[in-house]
Design a protein around this motif. Structure first.
Motif, PDB file in Angstrom:
ATOM      1  N   ASN A 188       1.031  -1.295   0.303  1.00 54.34           N
ATOM      2  CA  ASN A 188      -0.120  -0.219   0.044  1.00 54.34           C
ATOM      3  C   ASN A 188       1.215   1.397   0.133  1.00 54.34           C
ATOM      4  O   ASN A 188       2.127   1.545   0.583  1.00 54.34           O
ATOM      5  N   VAL A 189       0.522   2.128  -0.887  1.00 54.19           N
ATOM      6  CA  VAL A 189       1.700   3.317  -1.354  1.00 54.19           C
ATOM      7  C   VAL A 189       1.623   4.132   0.427  1.00 54.19           C
ATOM      8  O   VAL A 189       2.628   4.688   0.900  1.00 54.19           O
ATOM      9  N   LEU A 190       0.793   3.857   1.261  1.00 57.77           N
ATOM     10  CA  LEU A 190       0.805   4.527   2.353  1.00 57.77           C
ATOM     11  C   LEU A 190       0.570   4.161   3.130  1.00 57.77           C
ATOM     12  O   LEU A 190       0.464   4.396   4.806  1.00 57.77           O
ATOM     13  N   ALA A 191       1.465   2.866   3.471  1.00 62.40           N
ATOM     14  CA  ALA A 191       1.601   2.184   4.239  1.00 62.40           C
ATOM     15  C   ALA A 191       3.029   1.184   4.399  1.00 62.40           C
ATOM     16  O   ALA A 191       3.906   0.474   5.094  1.00 62.40           O
ATOM     17  N   ALA A 221       1.005  10.670   0.637  1.00 58.69           N
ATOM     18  CA  ALA A 221       2.376   9.257  -0.240  1.00 58.69           C
ATOM     19  C   ALA A 221       3.028   9.822  -1.526  1.00 58.69           C
ATOM     20  O   ALA A 221       3.783   9.072  -1.016  1.00 58.69           O
ATOM     21  N   LEU A 222       2.733  11.103  -1.472  1.00 59.18           N
ATOM     22  CA  LEU A 222       4.535  11.984  -1.919  1.00 59.18           C
ATOM     23  C   LEU A 222       5.471  11.495  -1.177  1.00 59.18           C
ATOM     24  O   LEU A 222       6.810  11.634  -2.144  1.00 59.18           O
ATOM     25  N   ILE A 223       5.051  11.909   0.386  1.00 57.50           N
ATOM     26  CA  ILE A 223       6.236  12.411   1.112  1.00 57.50           C
ATOM     27  C   ILE A 223       6.483  10.859   1.302  1.00 57.50           C
ATOM     28  O   ILE A 223       7.895  10.381   1.155  1.00 57.50           O
ATOM     29  N   ARG A 224       5.949   9.828   1.103  1.00 59.52           N
ATOM     30  CA  ARG A 224       6.513   8.133   1.331  1.00 59.52           C
ATOM     31  C   ARG A 224       7.306   7.918  -0.095  1.00 59.52           C
ATOM     32  O   ARG A 224       8.511   7.908   0.248  1.00 59.52           O
ATOM     33  N   LEU A 248       5.241  19.366  -3.006  1.00 60.57           N
ATOM     34  CA  LEU A 248       6.294  18.696  -1.859  1.00 60.57           C
ATOM     35  C   LEU A 248       7.904  18.639  -2.587  1.00 60.57           C
ATOM     36  O   LEU A 248       7.889  17.653  -2.075  1.00 60.57           O
ATOM     37  N   GLY A 249       8.083  19.448  -2.588  1.00 60.68           N
ATOM     38  CA  GLY A 249       9.095  19.195  -2.937  1.00 60.68           C
ATOM     39  C   GLY A 249      10.064  18.807  -3.667  1.00 60.68           C
ATOM     40  O   GLY A 249      11.508  18.266  -3.437  1.00 60.68           O
ATOM     41  N   LYS A 270      12.040  22.880   1.470  1.00 56.76           N
ATOM     42  CA  LYS A 270      12.003  22.291   2.409  1.00 56.76           C
ATOM     43  C   LYS A 270      10.581  22.012   2.326  1.00 56.76           C
ATOM     44  O   LYS A 270       9.472  22.257   1.635  1.00 56.76           O
ATOM     45  N   PRO A 271      10.931  19.989   2.143  1.00 59.75           N
ATOM     46  CA  PRO A 271       8.655  20.103   1.483  1.00 59.75           C
ATOM     47  C   PRO A 271       7.789  20.163   2.763  1.00 59.75           C
ATOM     48  O   PRO A 271       8.026  20.590   3.374  1.00 59.75           O
ATOM     49  N   ALA A 272       7.122  20.464   1.560  1.00 58.45           N
ATOM     50  CA  ALA A 272       5.617  21.018   2.204  1.00 58.45           C
ATOM     51  C   ALA A 272       5.029  20.052   3.223  1.00 58.45           C
ATOM     52  O   ALA A 272       4.620  18.855   3.006  1.00 58.45           O
TER      53      ALA A 272
END
Ligand SMILES: C[S@@+](CC[C@H](N)C(=O)[O-])C[C@H]1O[C@@H](n2cnc3c(N)ncnc32)[C@H](O)[C@@H]1O
Length: 425
Positions: A188-191, A221-224, A248-249, A270-272
């Motif tokens: 899972n992209v979120l996990a 998701a983008l941070i991951r 997201l940077g 810096k990633p927002a």
């Protein structure tokens, strides 16, 4: 009969587990999936099914499989593969095997395309490894089986099929040299664990997934993905998603039509935080590592999940009746009877389940009534079910232009352009 409350529990479950945005996909997609699963489990009562789903990780996985859209094909948005090759040629140092990610990989066409593109570009056998991840077990079974019919080979340039596939019962199968570079995995992209202890990816494909998420989930998701990507790695997203990474940077690589991004200089940008960052999803459960949402509050008094009775004569096959119903809606639209279009499209969805055409007509009726937000929502629902729905794309583009979203409109125009070229229309 009020079925809104229990459906909301399912909506919440799906939002929390796979990030699905109801605004985008619409409640009817969920209702249809519920109907199919309840029939398959022989559970006619929505509350009893809710109790079952909250207890059974396997059934939660089945429900996810019923709700997702697996639409994909080989070399979809081909320029992305060219951007990948160029990036790897320019950035490769040393001899370690390259690491690539296809998330979501759906039924395997995308990761196998990555392998073919790299082999074509002269990257030697064994010099790269592709991790292919998706949340749908059904898609992954298909991907491992690797037998593809004509729907997976779209467009005019399918010479790669002669080079890399053999004909077999039911279609075509990629040669071993393509398959052995791809490792499929449920995730899972979120996990997904953010690569602790593993090398980061040189290239990550995350295409045609973020569009189905709400803003908050897109950010998560983008941070991951950012964490999983090497500092000089390349991220590729879908055409409708290219506005998101810069928030997201990420910085655009400006490779035409590739929708490719690199991490912006960490020191400078810096990633927002995503708006109202969501708390990370809970750790995966053992039995079903993906679907770890906590059961919602106990369901209220059981109420049957009412399905509207079919309106047409039972003797006609449903597909014929559905086609006749859509033709009727189109006639009403042609005659400018927009209230009728709206009502008939709603009826169509209630009777036959979610349909891209019905959502398109609903969108058009709202559009004509100047209800812009509703119109856009319905066009997006049509595109969720049929990403190549040209009329929905065209209308959505016009609306985005009217709203002053010129980059969004341009992305849709490019998408339409490619579709038109591909279909030769
Ligand atoms: C439209 S396909 C995109 C496939 C491919 N990337 C492409 O662009 O052709 C969307 C895929 O996303 C998967 N998916 C949906 N939610 C997901 C999630 N939270 N994590 C991983 N995969 C997910 C679905 O199972 C489906 O296979």
């Amino acid at each position: 009969m009020d079925e809104t409350a229990p459906i909301r529990d399912f909506e919440k479950l799906l939002r929390e587990t796979i990030g699905l945005s109801m605004e985008t996909v619409g409640a009817s997609v969920i209702r249809h999936a519920l109907k199919r699963r309840m029939t398959a489990c022989a559970i006619p009562d929505l509350h009893a099914y809710w109790a079952f789903v909250t207890e059974s990780p396997a059934e939660r996985q089945e429900l996810v499989d019923a709700v997702i859209v697996p639409e994909t094909w080989f070399f979809r948005d081909r320029e992305a593969f060219g951007a990948m090759v160029r990036h790897l040629r320019e950035h490769r140092t040393g001899n370690r095997p390259l690491r690539l990610l296809s998330l979501p990989c759906s039924t395997g066409e995308e990761p196998y395309s990555i392998a073919m593109a790299l082999l074509d570009a002269g990257f030697p056998d064994g010099s790269f490894q592709i991790d292919a991840i998706d949340i749908s077990t059904r898609n992954l079974v298909h991907a491992e089986r690797a037998i593809y019919g004509k729907n997976s080979f779209r467009g005019t340039d399918i010479a790669f099929r002669d080079r890399y596939f053999e004909a077999c019962d039911g279609g075509f199968r990629p040669h071993d040299i393509v398959r052995r570079h791809v490792r499929f995995r449920l995730g899972n992209v979120l996990a997904t664990a953010t690569n602790a202890g593993q090398e980061a990816y040189d290239v990550a494909f995350c295409r045609n997934l973020l569009i189905y998420f709400d803003r908050e989930t897109q950010g998560a998701a983008l941070i991951r993905l950012r964490q999983m990507l090497a500092d000089d790695g390349l991220l590729l997203v879908g055409p409708a998603e290219s506005g998101l990474p810069p928030l997201l940077g990420f910085a655009s690589v400006r490779f035409p039509r590739a929708f490719a991004f690199v991490k912006a200089q960490a020191a400078r940008v810096k990633p927002a935080e995503p708006p109202a960052a969501r708390k990370p999803p809970p750790a995966p459960a053992k039995a079903a590592p993906l679907l770890q949402a906590k059961p919602a509050a106990p369901p209220p008094t059981p109420r049957p999940f009412a399905q509207k009775a079919p309106l047409a004569a039972p003797s006609a096959p449903a597909s014929d009746r559905a086609a006749a119903s859509l033709a009727g809606i189109e006639r009403a639209a042609d005659a400018g009877r927009l209230a009728e279009v709206s009502a008939a499209a709603e009826r169509h969805i209630a009777e036959f389940g979610p349909s891209p055409d019905a959502f398109y007509w609903l969108g058009l009726a709202h559009d004509a009534a100047d209800a812009m937000e509703d119109a856009m929502r319905n066009y997006r629902k049509a595109l969720y079910l049929a990403p190549d729905h040209q009329r929905a794309l065209a209308q959505l583009r016009l609306l985005q232009q009217r709203r002053g979203d010129h980059s969004g409109a341009k992305a849709l125009a490019d998408r339409l352009d490619r579709l038109t070229k591909r279909s030769g229309t």
